[in-house]
Design an enzyme around this catalytic site. Structure first.
Site, mmCIF file in Angstrom:
data_model
loop_
_atom_site.group_PDB
_atom_site.id
_atom_site.type_symbol
_atom_site.label_atom_id
_atom_site.label_comp_id
_atom_site.label_asym_id
_atom_site.label_seq_id
_atom_site.Cartn_x
_atom_site.Cartn_y
_atom_site.Cartn_z
ATOM 1 N N GLY A 13 -37.657 3.760 -39.889
ATOM 2 C CA GLY A 13 -37.297 2.594 -38.629
ATOM 3 C C GLY A 13 -37.864 1.959 -38.424
ATOM 4 N N ASN A 15 -39.449 0.017 -38.261
ATOM 5 C CA ASN A 15 -39.606 -1.650 -38.626
ATOM 6 C C ASN A 15 -38.273 -2.339 -37.882
ATOM 7 O OD1 ASN A 15 -41.713 -3.786 -39.537
ATOM 8 N ND2 ASN A 15 -41.745 -1.813 -40.788
ATOM 9 N N VAL A 91 -30.289 -2.735 -54.638
ATOM 10 C CA VAL A 91 -29.662 -2.987 -53.790
ATOM 11 C C VAL A 91 -28.565 -4.283 -55.436
ATOM 12 C CG1 VAL A 91 -29.152 -5.899 -52.711
ATOM 13 C CG2 VAL A 91 -30.641 -4.096 -52.075
ATOM 14 N N ASN A 105 -37.303 -8.332 -48.034
ATOM 15 C CA ASN A 105 -37.942 -7.178 -48.430
ATOM 16 C C ASN A 105 -38.939 -7.606 -47.334
ATOM 17 O OD1 ASN A 105 -38.472 -4.460 -48.274
ATOM 18 N ND2 ASN A 105 -38.809 -4.935 -50.379
ATOM 19 N N HIS A 107 -43.102 -6.024 -48.111
ATOM 20 C CA HIS A 107 -43.834 -4.587 -48.855
ATOM 21 C C HIS A 107 -44.925 -4.089 -47.953
ATOM 22 C CE1 HIS A 107 -44.419 -1.934 -52.423
ATOM 23 N NE2 HIS A 107 -45.598 -2.117 -52.112
HETATM 24 C C1 GRF Z 1 -43.005 -0.048 -43.824
HETATM 25 O O1 GRF Z 1 -44.328 -0.187 -44.410
HETATM 26 C C2 GRF Z 1 -42.425 -1.664 -45.109
HETATM 27 O O2 GRF Z 1 -43.302 -1.930 -45.471
HETATM 28 C C3 GRF Z 1 -41.973 -0.703 -46.242
HETATM 29 O O3 GRF Z 1 -41.375 0.800 -45.951
HETATM 30 C C4 GRF Z 1 -41.736 0.450 -44.579
HETATM 31 C C5 GRF Z 1 -40.752 1.547 -43.471
HETATM 32 O O4 GRF Z 1 -41.073 1.717 -42.022
HETATM 33 N N1 GRF Z 1 -40.849 -1.590 -46.470
HETATM 34 P P1 GRF Z 1 -40.709 2.127 -41.104
HETATM 35 O O5 GRF Z 1 -39.426 2.977 -41.465
HETATM 36 O O6 GRF Z 1 -39.851 0.648 -40.732
HETATM 37 O O7 GRF Z 1 -40.944 2.383 -39.702
#
Ligand code: GRF
Length: 190
Positions: A13, A15, A91, A105, A107
């Site tokens: 988490g 991000n 989803v 999303n 990626h």
């Molecule tokens: C990120 O690298 C994102 O691109 C991918 O999952 C990862 C999540 O990382 N979809 P975090 O849990 O936010 O550290």
């Protein structure tokens, strides 16, 4: 009118936390993270949300598959945008139908390369390093019924040096994620 976001996440988490902090600082934009949902009871993202005073819930896999409870939770929270940030489950179709072009999303590679089921986390960066790519980056996209196949909203690239390890690639990609994901989310809602 304010806009409300829900974040779906399965893991660490970072991000999610970055997005929450970004919009907290920008109160004038009136975009609010209303809720964080996870399919993993022990996911660190739930701890982060609690610490940041964002309502959060663990939803078991069965309920994700059915989708009804989640849909009513989103409706009662007047959610405008669903943001996936490291969310590893599919989803449910009912959500795809209820939120057309309203589920995004991120990626950690340049789709359509290095995407699809099972391509997440370090596996992506290991594959990118093994292929000897000279650049990688992030892809922010709408989601549809197939993993990593939805319409692309934005891509940002970064160079890879020949001796970069997967961990070094991951950290470059994370830096791009932190910088660009909140901005793109904001632009979608304004
Ligand atoms: C990120 O690298 C994102 O691109 C991918 O999952 C990862 C999540 O990382 N979809 P975090 O849990 O936010 O550290």
């Amino acid at each position: 009118m304010g806009k409300n976001i829900v974040i779906f996440a399965s893991g660490t988490g970072t991000n999610a936390e970055n997005i929450i902090r970004y919009f907290e600082k920008k109160k004038s934009a009136s975009i609010k993270i209303k809720l964080v949902l996870s399919n993993k009871k022990e996911a660190q993202v739930l701890e982060r949300a609690k610490r940041l005073n964002i309502p959060c819930r663990y939803i078991p896999k069965n309920d994700w598959e059915k989708g009804e409870e989640i849909l009513s939770l989103l409706q009662s929270n007047e959610i405008d945008l669903i943001v996936l940030a490291g969310f590893l489950l599919k989803v449910p179709d009912s959500l795809l139908e209820a939120y057309p072009r309203r589920i995004v999303n991120i990626h950690p590679a340049l789709l359509p390369k290095y995407g699809g089921k099972g391509m997440y986390g370090n596996r992506v960066h290991e594959a990118v390093a093994a292929a000897g790519e000279t650049e990688t980056g992030i892809t922010i996209h709408y989601i549809n019924k197939e993993y990593d196949k939805g319409e692309i909203i934005s891509q940002v690239t970064c160079p890879i040096q020949p001796d970069d390890t997967p961990e070094e690639i991951a950290s470059k990609v994370h830096a791009l994620e932190y910088e660009y994901y909140p901005q793109v989310i904001e632009s979608l809602l304004s």
